[in-house]
Every structure is written in structure tokens, then in C-alpha cells.
Design a protein around this motif. Sequence first.
Motif, PDB file in Angstrom:
ATOM      1  N   GLU A  23      -8.364  -1.970  14.166  1.00 35.13           N
ATOM      2  CA  GLU A  23      -8.367  -1.288  12.872  1.00 35.13           C
ATOM      3  C   GLU A  23      -7.663  -2.148  11.824  1.00 35.13           C
ATOM      4  OE1 GLU A  23      -8.807   1.876  10.093  1.00 35.13           O
ATOM      5  OE2 GLU A  23      -9.678   1.656  12.085  1.00 35.13           O
ATOM      6  N   PRO A  24      -8.294  -2.368  10.662  1.00 36.55           N
ATOM      7  CA  PRO A  24      -7.608  -3.124   9.613  1.00 36.55           C
ATOM      8  C   PRO A  24      -6.530  -2.247   8.984  1.00 36.55           C
ATOM      9  CG  PRO A  24      -9.741  -2.377   8.837  1.00 36.55           C
ATOM     10  CD  PRO A  24      -9.640  -1.992  10.276  1.00 36.55           C
ATOM     11  N   GLN A  25      -5.300  -2.489   9.385  1.00 39.16           N
ATOM     12  CA  GLN A  25      -4.215  -1.613   8.943  1.00 39.16           C
ATOM     13  C   GLN A  25      -2.927  -2.410   8.772  1.00 39.16           C
ATOM     14  OE1 GLN A  25      -2.624   1.385  11.771  1.00 39.16           O
ATOM     15  NE2 GLN A  25      -3.093   2.866  10.160  1.00 39.16           N
ATOM     16  N   PHE A  26      -2.415  -2.427   7.546  1.00 38.29           N
ATOM     17  CA  PHE A  26      -1.120  -3.040   7.292  1.00 38.29           C
ATOM     18  C   PHE A  26      -0.035  -2.054   7.709  1.00 38.29           C
ATOM     19  CE2 PHE A  26      -3.818  -5.153   4.100  1.00 38.29           C
ATOM     20  CZ  PHE A  26      -3.557  -6.472   4.417  1.00 38.29           C
ATOM     21  N   ASP A  27       1.098  -2.561   8.156  1.00 36.51           N
ATOM     22  CA  ASP A  27       2.228  -1.693   8.484  1.00 36.51           C
ATOM     23  C   ASP A  27       2.835  -1.103   7.221  1.00 36.51           C
ATOM     24  OD1 ASP A  27       2.109  -2.068  11.269  1.00 36.51           O
ATOM     25  OD2 ASP A  27       3.217  -3.944  11.100  1.00 36.51           O
ATOM     26  N   LEU A  28       2.949  -1.919   6.162  1.00 32.76           N
ATOM     27  CA  LEU A  28       3.584  -1.491   4.927  1.00 32.76           C
ATOM     28  C   LEU A  28       2.880  -2.111   3.736  1.00 32.76           C
ATOM     29  CD1 LEU A  28       6.038  -0.231   3.351  1.00 32.76           C
ATOM     30  CD2 LEU A  28       7.191  -2.428   3.692  1.00 32.76           C
ATOM     31  N   VAL A  29       2.604  -1.281   2.734  1.00 31.42           N
ATOM     32  CA  VAL A  29       2.107  -1.766   1.454  1.00 31.42           C
ATOM     33  C   VAL A  29       3.087  -1.271   0.400  1.00 31.42           C
ATOM     34  CG1 VAL A  29       0.260  -1.673  -0.258  1.00 31.42           C
ATOM     35  CG2 VAL A  29      -0.310  -1.796   2.176  1.00 31.42           C
ATOM     36  N   LEU A  30       3.654  -2.198  -0.349  1.00 32.84           N
ATOM     37  CA  LEU A  30       4.620  -1.892  -1.394  1.00 32.84           C
ATOM     38  C   LEU A  30       3.928  -2.045  -2.739  1.00 32.84           C
ATOM     39  CD1 LEU A  30       7.600  -1.279  -2.034  1.00 32.84           C
ATOM     40  CD2 LEU A  30       8.004  -3.747  -1.997  1.00 32.84           C
ATOM     41  N   LEU A  31       3.946  -0.981  -3.535  1.00 30.97           N
ATOM     42  CA  LEU A  31       3.228  -0.959  -4.804  1.00 30.97           C
ATOM     43  C   LEU A  31       4.141  -0.580  -5.960  1.00 30.97           C
ATOM     44  CD1 LEU A  31       0.052   1.023  -3.652  1.00 30.97           C
ATOM     45  CD2 LEU A  31       0.185  -1.440  -4.083  1.00 30.97           C
ATOM     46  N   GLY A  32       3.736  -0.973  -7.133  1.00 32.62           N
ATOM     47  CA  GLY A  32       4.364  -0.525  -8.363  1.00 32.62           C
ATOM     48  C   GLY A  32       3.358   0.306  -9.137  1.00 32.62           C
ATOM     49  N   LEU A  33       3.775   0.763 -10.294  1.00 31.19           N
ATOM     50  CA  LEU A  33       2.916   1.570 -11.154  1.00 31.19           C
ATOM     51  C   LEU A  33       3.014   1.015 -12.563  1.00 31.19           C
ATOM     52  CD1 LEU A  33       1.164   4.141 -11.632  1.00 31.19           C
ATOM     53  CD2 LEU A  33       3.324   5.363 -12.028  1.00 31.19           C
TER      54      LEU A  33
END
Length: 137
Positions: A23-33
Motif C-alpha cells: 500500500e502506498p502509505q507514508f507514516d507521517l505527512v506534515l502540512l501547513g495552511l
Amino acid sequence: SQPPGASATQYESDLRVFFVGKEPQFDLVLLGLGENGHTASLFPHTPAVGERDRWVVDLYVEDQGFHRLTLTAPLINRARMIVFLVTGRSKARVLREVLEGPFEPQNLPAQLIRPASGKLLWCVDREAAALLRNPAS
């Protein structure tokens, strides 16, 4: 010089090789707004907002005058954990619109971030949360 989109195609190809057989799955994605409701490089009213099949796209951001690469919402939403970091009074209006307003992802692409099975955490300071109806303490 590479043709537009070549870097996005290469990056997606690299990701597909990395995730082959799983499964293409990152452990963590950190985003801003962004103040305009964008996240990653998913900007309002761009083709990237509506992308459903590709994992990475290239887009030209007119007001910034350059090309950017972005992961698409379908790939981001597969992550185990997605964290938004939002700070400052200048983000208060858009944060309220994203979290409490009507679902309008063409105007507010950050609304597309809704993990399929992972967790979503919003880390906001008091200034950014100032206009929310029920900000957590």
C-alpha cells in the motif's frame, strides 16, 4: 532543461517503485495552511485540486511565477498520520473556513485532506484559532 511535468513524472515513478507490492502509505505527512486555503502545493482552482489518479503533479503558480511539484490529495490521504501546523492571526479566517465552512475544495483545497484510515491532527496556536466557534483549550 526538462519539459514541464517531467520532474513530477519521475518523482511519481520513484514513489511507485518504492511502494511496489505494498500500500502506498507514508507514516507521517506534515502540512501547513496557506492564507488562500492551499496546502502542500494544492492551490485553489488548479488542476491539482481535482486530480484523482496521479500521485504527483506539476503546476505553474501564476502569482509566484514558477512551477511546483505536489503530492496529490489521494496520496496524502493514505498516510497513517497527517499533521497540520497553523500559526498566526493571519490564518484565523481561512482556518475557520476550512474547518467550519461549507465543503468547497476548489476554493479551499485543504478541505480535501481527509485521511482514509489514518489520523488527522490540527496543531494551531491561539491566534490562528481565534475565530473558531469551539477552540480546544
